[in-house]
Design a protein around this motif. Structure first.
Motif, PDB file in Angstrom:
ATOM      1  N   UNK A   1       7.056  -5.528 -13.527  1.00 56.62           N
ATOM      2  CA  UNK A   1       7.715  -4.652 -12.567  1.00 56.62           C
ATOM      3  C   UNK A   1       8.500  -5.490 -11.568  1.00 56.62           C
ATOM      4  N   UNK A   2       9.627  -4.979 -11.149  1.00 57.74           N
ATOM      5  CA  UNK A   2      10.426  -5.680 -10.140  1.00 57.74           C
ATOM      6  C   UNK A   2      10.755  -4.712  -9.014  1.00 57.74           C
ATOM      7  N   UNK A   3      10.797  -5.242  -7.813  1.00 59.20           N
ATOM      8  CA  UNK A   3      11.061  -4.425  -6.632  1.00 59.20           C
ATOM      9  C   UNK A   3      12.104  -5.120  -5.769  1.00 59.20           C
TER      10      UNK A   3
ATOM     11  N   UNK B   1       3.667  -2.612   1.868  1.00 54.54           N
ATOM     12  CA  UNK B   1       4.237  -2.814   0.535  1.00 54.54           C
ATOM     13  C   UNK B   1       3.168  -2.798  -0.540  1.00 54.54           C
ATOM     14  N   UNK B   2       1.991  -3.404  -0.260  1.00 54.85           N
ATOM     15  CA  UNK B   2       0.884  -3.380  -1.215  1.00 54.85           C
ATOM     16  C   UNK B   2       0.436  -1.952  -1.495  1.00 54.85           C
ATOM     17  N   UNK B   3       0.316  -1.178  -0.430  1.00 51.57           N
ATOM     18  CA  UNK B   3      -0.120   0.208  -0.583  1.00 51.57           C
ATOM     19  C   UNK B   3       0.912   1.010  -1.368  1.00 51.57           C
ATOM     20  N   UNK B   4       2.176   0.771  -1.086  1.00 48.39           N
ATOM     21  CA  UNK B   4       3.248   1.512  -1.757  1.00 48.39           C
ATOM     22  C   UNK B   4       3.329   1.168  -3.242  1.00 48.39           C
ATOM     23  N   UNK B   5       3.117  -0.095  -3.583  1.00 51.48           N
ATOM     24  CA  UNK B   5       3.320  -0.546  -4.962  1.00 51.48           C
ATOM     25  C   UNK B   5       2.055  -0.555  -5.803  1.00 51.48           C
TER      26      UNK B   5
ATOM     27  N   UNK C   1      -8.789   0.966   1.382  1.00 53.82           N
ATOM     28  CA  UNK C   1      -7.510   0.846   0.671  1.00 53.82           C
ATOM     29  C   UNK C   1      -6.829  -0.469   1.006  1.00 53.82           C
ATOM     30  N   UNK C   2      -6.851  -0.820   2.291  1.00 54.35           N
ATOM     31  CA  UNK C   2      -6.115  -2.000   2.750  1.00 54.35           C
ATOM     32  C   UNK C   2      -6.723  -3.304   2.243  1.00 54.35           C
TER      33      UNK C   2
END
Length: 471
Positions: free
Chosen positions: A246-248, A273-277, A330-331
């Motif tokens: 995957x690339x962002x 960003x970690x949570x989003x991805x 989550x974090x």
């Protein structure tokens, strides 16, 4: 097929025992048994406040949510294993190398979850409850036939929750945006129609109805709610094997810039960003927070019509503070300190950064509580908000002190979970009792703040002494 099932059971046990230690993890069901037993000893007191049917309702919905949580944990297993143990994988995600179909593997995976977590959660709960019922006058629960029926119906509730989440995971695999939008709309609808629902609506859960009024139709309906979603999930199963990484786009610098000179800007930006991805992305806010919050608000609203002495908004503020502490999980779920060992950072620095991200995420329940309070009774806005903030801060301080940067792992250690429970349950019970006398009694929870700060300071020192994290 049976060989795959046995191998998955062994894999589950070995994974948990390696993470938490054989003794620590073995104590977990023992603790559930003991905790249920001692809580059930005060059942005659509960019977003075709640009816037999209300106690049964609470039990069945608890196991419905528990089944959903187990199903959700299964969904993140692949990412969890890849992020924590890059060289390892679950049998369920190795179907390319096994000479069997993906559907057969995931059918075994579902059966394994049902059996494994039945032994881990359901059986110890029923055993503790049955022993307490044999020693005290527990009314309708005293009969052996009722206890056996309870074992069956709680198991059905657990399997309904698990199969529903398994089905939703299949829908998510095909269209994540559709499922997320539908859940968000459903949560908002539940929050606003809850005032028009009567308490009888919640007794339509087939497993609960079967317990209260045993009939073949309710048992068959419960079975359909288990078999039909599971069958659909297996028929339309979708397992992706991406050929490319995957690339962002580079969003890190932009996010850091938006935080300005804030001390933990880089850490908070990385957490966002970690949570989003990660698997599920911001959908975690819906599935793990907003959906349970909407269900609990609906249940409390219905309960408030039966027991007016209970202040629905105050109790919901209390529950919201407990739920919000899951955001710390989550974090820290996929982030390990070993990745930062080459930087001039301490474990406590990472903890402080996670707590800052935790404060940002708490804006969601904070705004939700303000909207509900203004909609229902703006006069108790202050005590409701102070209760939520105090409980949320106290709960996360307990997590930091006991589990450090690995709450999702360390809480499965029986000893740690026992300490966590006994640190939290008396506080929650006192708050429930105080809420019956008036909302402004909740201001006493401000006394938790100095204790929370002390626990955080002790937790930082405790985990800084750990030279090399285990994971």
């Amino acid at each position: 097929m049976f060989d795959i099932f046995k191998s998955m059971l062994k894999e589950e046990w070995r994974m948990h025992s390696n993470l938490f230690g054989n003794n620590g993890f073995s104590f977990f069901p023992v603790f559930i048994f003991m905790f249920t037993f001692f809580v059930s000893l005060v059942l005659p007191i509960f019977r003075e406040i709640f009816t037999y049917t209300q106690i049964a309702l609470g039990m069945h919905y608890l196991f419905l949510l528990l089944g959903g949580m187990v199903g959700a944990f299964g969904l993140i297993g692949r990412e969890f294993m890849n992020r924590r143990f890059g060289q390892a994988s679950l049998i369920a995600y190795s179907s390319r190398t096994l000479p069997v179909s993906e559907r057969l593997i995931f059918a075994n995976f579902l059966a394994k979850d049902i059996v494994y977590y039945f032994v881990l959660y359901v059986l110890p709960f029923i055993a503790g409850f049955a022993l307490a019922a044999a020693l005290i006058p527990a009314g309708n629960f005293h009969s052996p036939v009722i206890l056996l029926t309870l074992l069956l119906t709680l198991s059905l509730s657990f399997m309904i929750g698990l199969s529903m989440v398994f089905f939703l995971s299949t829908v998510y695999a095909h269209s994540g945006k559709l499922l997320t939008s539908g859940f968000l709309a459903g949560c908002i609808s539940l929050l606003f129609i809850s005032g028009n629902l009567d308490s009888g609506s919640f007794y339509s859960l087939p497993s609960l109805s079967f317990f209260l009024r045993p009939s073949k139709s309710q048992f068959l309906l419960s079975s359909v709610l288990i078999i039909f979603p599971s069958a659909l999930s297996l028929i339309f199963l979708k397992v992706d094997f991406p050929q490319a990484k995957k690339s962002f786009p580079n969003s890190f610098s932009r996010l850091c810039g938006e935080f300005g000179s804030y001390r933990y800007a880089a850490f908070v930006a990385k957490d966002i960003l970690d949570l989003k991805r990660s698997e599920g992305g911001f959908g975690k806010l819906i599935f793990s927070f907003l959906l349970p919050a909407a269900l609990i608000w609906t249940l409390l609203s219905a309960l408030g019509t039966v027991l007016p002495v209970l202040n629905t908004l105050i109790l919901f503020s209390l529950v919201l503070g407990v739920l919000s502490s899951s955001m710390y999980n989550w974090l820290t779920e996929y982030d390990i300190f070993a990745s930062y060992a080459c930087f001039p950072l301490r474990v406590s620095d990472m903890m402080r950064s996670k707590l800052n991200s935790y404060l940002f995420l708490n804006l969601v329940p904070f705004i939700l509580l303000i909207l509900l309070t203004f909609n229902k009774d703006s006069g108790i806005l202050l005590p409701a908000l102070l209760l939520f903030l105090s409980i949320s801060f106290y709960m996360v301080s307990i997590l930091v002190y006991l589990t450090g940067l690995s709450p999702s792992i360390n809480l499965y250690n029986g000893r740690t979970f026992a300490l966590y429970t006994f640190s939290v349950m008396p506080i929650l019970l006192v708050n429930v009792i105080l809420s019956m006398f008036g909302p402004f009694y909740m201001l006493v929870d401000l006394l938790l703040l100095p204790l929370a700060f002390y626990l955080l300071a002790q937790g930082f020192r405790k985990w800084d002494r750990i030279e090399s994290p285990r994971f």
